[in-house]
Enzyme design. Structure first.
Site, PDB file in Angstrom:
ATOM      1  N   ASP A 142      -6.405  18.502 -14.961  1.00 10.84           N
ATOM      2  CA  ASP A 142      -7.507  16.954 -15.705  1.00 10.84           C
ATOM      3  C   ASP A 142      -6.382  16.551 -17.149  1.00 10.84           C
ATOM      4  OD1 ASP A 142      -8.436  14.762 -16.460  1.00 10.84           O
ATOM      5  OD2 ASP A 142      -9.965  14.997 -15.736  1.00 10.84           O
ATOM      6  N   ARG A 183       0.663  -1.051   0.081  1.00 13.50           N
ATOM      7  CA  ARG A 183       0.017  -0.521   0.535  1.00 13.50           C
ATOM      8  C   ARG A 183       1.315   1.526  -0.149  1.00 13.50           C
ATOM      9  NH1 ARG A 183      -1.505   1.781   4.553  1.00 13.50           N
ATOM     10  NH2 ARG A 183      -2.475  -0.150   5.385  1.00 13.50           N
ATOM     11  N   TYR A 221     -15.931  16.158 -17.083  1.00 12.48           N
ATOM     12  CA  TYR A 221     -16.576  14.969 -16.683  1.00 12.48           C
ATOM     13  C   TYR A 221     -17.550  14.521 -15.580  1.00 12.48           C
ATOM     14  CZ  TYR A 221     -16.121   9.807 -15.560  1.00 12.48           C
ATOM     15  OH  TYR A 221     -16.611   8.681 -15.179  1.00 12.48           O
ATOM     16  N   LYS A 275      -7.806   5.549 -19.711  1.00 11.98           N
ATOM     17  CA  LYS A 275      -8.225   6.051 -20.700  1.00 11.98           C
ATOM     18  C   LYS A 275      -7.281   5.984 -22.497  1.00 11.98           C
ATOM     19  CE  LYS A 275     -12.103   6.694 -18.779  1.00 11.98           C
ATOM     20  NZ  LYS A 275     -12.891   8.403 -18.260  1.00 11.98           N
TER      21      LYS A 275
HETATM   22  C1  LIG Z   1     -13.115   8.725 -16.574  1.00 11.32           C
HETATM   23  C2  LIG Z   1     -12.484  10.034 -16.302  1.00 11.32           C
HETATM   24  C3  LIG Z   1     -12.716  10.476 -15.694  1.00 11.32           C
HETATM   25  C4  LIG Z   1     -12.855   9.274 -14.300  1.00 11.32           C
HETATM   26  O1  LIG Z   1     -11.993   8.166 -14.210  1.00 11.32           O
HETATM   27  P1  LIG Z   1     -12.467   6.708 -14.115  1.00 11.32           P
HETATM   28  O2  LIG Z   1     -10.751   6.153 -14.009  1.00 11.32           O
HETATM   29  O3  LIG Z   1     -13.123   6.473 -14.753  1.00 11.32           O
HETATM   30  O4  LIG Z   1     -12.309   6.119 -12.119  1.00 11.32           O
HETATM   31  C5  LIG Z   1     -11.781  11.524 -14.908  1.00 11.32           C
HETATM   32  N1  LIG Z   1     -11.981  12.770 -15.968  1.00 11.32           N
HETATM   33  C6  LIG Z   1     -12.447  12.667 -16.894  1.00 11.32           C
HETATM   34  C7  LIG Z   1     -11.384  13.242 -17.758  1.00 11.32           C
HETATM   35  C8  LIG Z   1     -12.682  11.758 -17.475  1.00 11.32           C
HETATM   36  O5  LIG Z   1     -12.544  10.994 -18.666  1.00 11.32           O
END
Ligand SMILES: *Cc1c(COP(=O)(O)O)cnc(C)c1O
Length: 379
Positions: free
Chosen positions: A170, A46, A98, A195
């Site tokens: 982000d 962890r 998001y 992603k």
């Molecule tokens: C998918 C996404 C998230 C969240 O991520 P997860 O891996 O699904 O928890 C946050 N920001 C953006 C821009 C995203 O496309």
């Protein structure tokens, strides 16, 4: 080293001990101590695990930051970042973002007294008018999800510095291969590595990179305390994904430019939101602050009544949530990614019942276009 090479090499790239080109998966929860008050550098997974560490150092290097941290999902990463704030703190957030990020601010951290105000961050004036004496940070998504608004990271970060606020970006949609927020002045970068970084629609993961070491330590303390860490095997999958980031993204972008231009000329398509189209309001700014436009396209069809047919007729493109992988995916933001955003905000943003979002994959652009042609009922 150029960016195409950088992604292949990662941090250490190989295992020094054995020469293994594929960084080993250290599938161990705990590590034997050589003696009292002695450590190999690893105690308990962890806290740190060698495979996760290789990924953390790789993303820190690619983003040009001091510290990288890997979490079980993008939301766990974002949650850890928001956990550095305290009750009474206020954050100015991009209004088009998001849906899960909106939900965590409103439904989770709102309860603990952390407030968020949502503004169109394309215009710095909107940010300035939302900042108050309790504001501690700006949270920017650029390009934004799903309307693809572009925010000037350099200008926003410069203003934030002047006011003593943190800038959090982000960077999921472009990744450090195309956009490096820290070089433009941001303090923290977050990712859903699920992603583009993972890239194969097979792993959930989240990453944080901090510009400075102190912020990195603060978030590492939260990571170790709360424990939403990325597992060794999943860390390895993201490391493997990053190796092909360059070829995937360049191919996806090339496909996206062709698809966006094709969509624009289709009679059943109304608006096309793609930052790589010269008539997109963020096109010039994108050329300045990024080295690529990415492959996320949103578009509206002329009539809501055809949405269900379009989604039903797709064969190659999957009707599924998520984005950034090698497979092209189509999403209906209204009921999927943005279902938690209140209707009046959605309507103002343009997230309406005619909007579809397309994540363009690495398939042949001709096949993608043929699929869209069939789905839109052009033949
Ligand atoms: C998918 C996404 C998230 C969240 O991520 P997860 O891996 O699904 O928890 C946050 N920001 C953006 C821009 C995203 O496309």
């Amino acid at each position: 080293m150029r960016k195409e090479t950088e992604v292949v090499r990662g941090y250490r790239c190989i295992d020094e001990k054995t020469g293994a080109i594929s960084f080993p998966i250290y599938q161990s929860a705990t590590f034997r101590h050589p003696g009292l008050n002695e450590s190999t550098g690893y105690d308990y997974s962890r806290t740190q695990n060698p495979t996760r560490e290789e990924l953390e150092k790789t993303i820190a290097k690619l983003e040009g930051g001091a510290e990288g941290l890997a979490f079980s999902t993008g939301m766990a990463a974002i949650s850890a970042v928001i956990s550095i704030f305290k009750p009474g703190d206020h954050i100015v957030v991009s209004d088009d973002l998001y849906g899960g990020t909106y939900r965590i601010f409103e439904e989770i951290y709102g309860k603990y007294g952390i407030k968020a105000t949502y503004v169109d961050t394309q215009d710095l004036e909107n940010i300035k008018s939302a900042v108050n004496e309790n504001t501690v940070a700006l949270f920017i998504e650029t390009p934004s999800n799903p309307i693809m608004k572009v925010t000037d990271i350099g200008a926003v970060s410069a203003y934030a510095k002047e006011k003593g606020l943190l800038t959090i970006v982000d960077n999921t949609f472009l990744t450090p291969y195309y956009q490096k927020p820290i070089a433009l002045g941001a303090d923290i970068v977050v990712h859903s590595a699920t992603k583009y970084l993972g890239g194969h629609n097979d792993t959930l993961a989240g990453l944080v990179v901090t510009a400075g070491a102190e912020l990195g330590e603060q978030i590492r303390f939260i990571q170790n305390s709360v424990g939403a860490v990325l597992a060794p095997f999943d860390s390895w999958l993201i490391l493997r994904g990053i190796k092909t980031l360059g070829v995937r993204l360049d191919r996806q972008e090339q496909n996206a430019i062709e698809v966006a231009n094709w969509l624009k000329s289709h009679e059943k398509v109304d608006q096309v939101y793609y930052v790589g189209l010269p008539d997109h309001p963020g096109y010039e700014l994108s050329k300045e602050q990024t080295s690529g436009f990415g492959s996320m396209i949103s578009f509206t069809v002329v009539d809501e009544s055809i949405v269900s047919e379009v989604l039903g007729r797709l064969k190659l493109i999957f009707f599924a949530e998520s984005l950034g992988g090698v497979e092209s995916l189509m999403t209906y933001p209204l009921t999927q990614t943005h279902a938690d955003i209140p209707e009046e905000i959605r309507e103002r943003l343009g997230v309406n019942s005619r909007l579809l979002r397309l994540s363009v994959g690495i398939e042949s652009s001709e096949d993608i276009i043929e699929d869209l042609q069939r789905a839109l009922g052009g033949e």
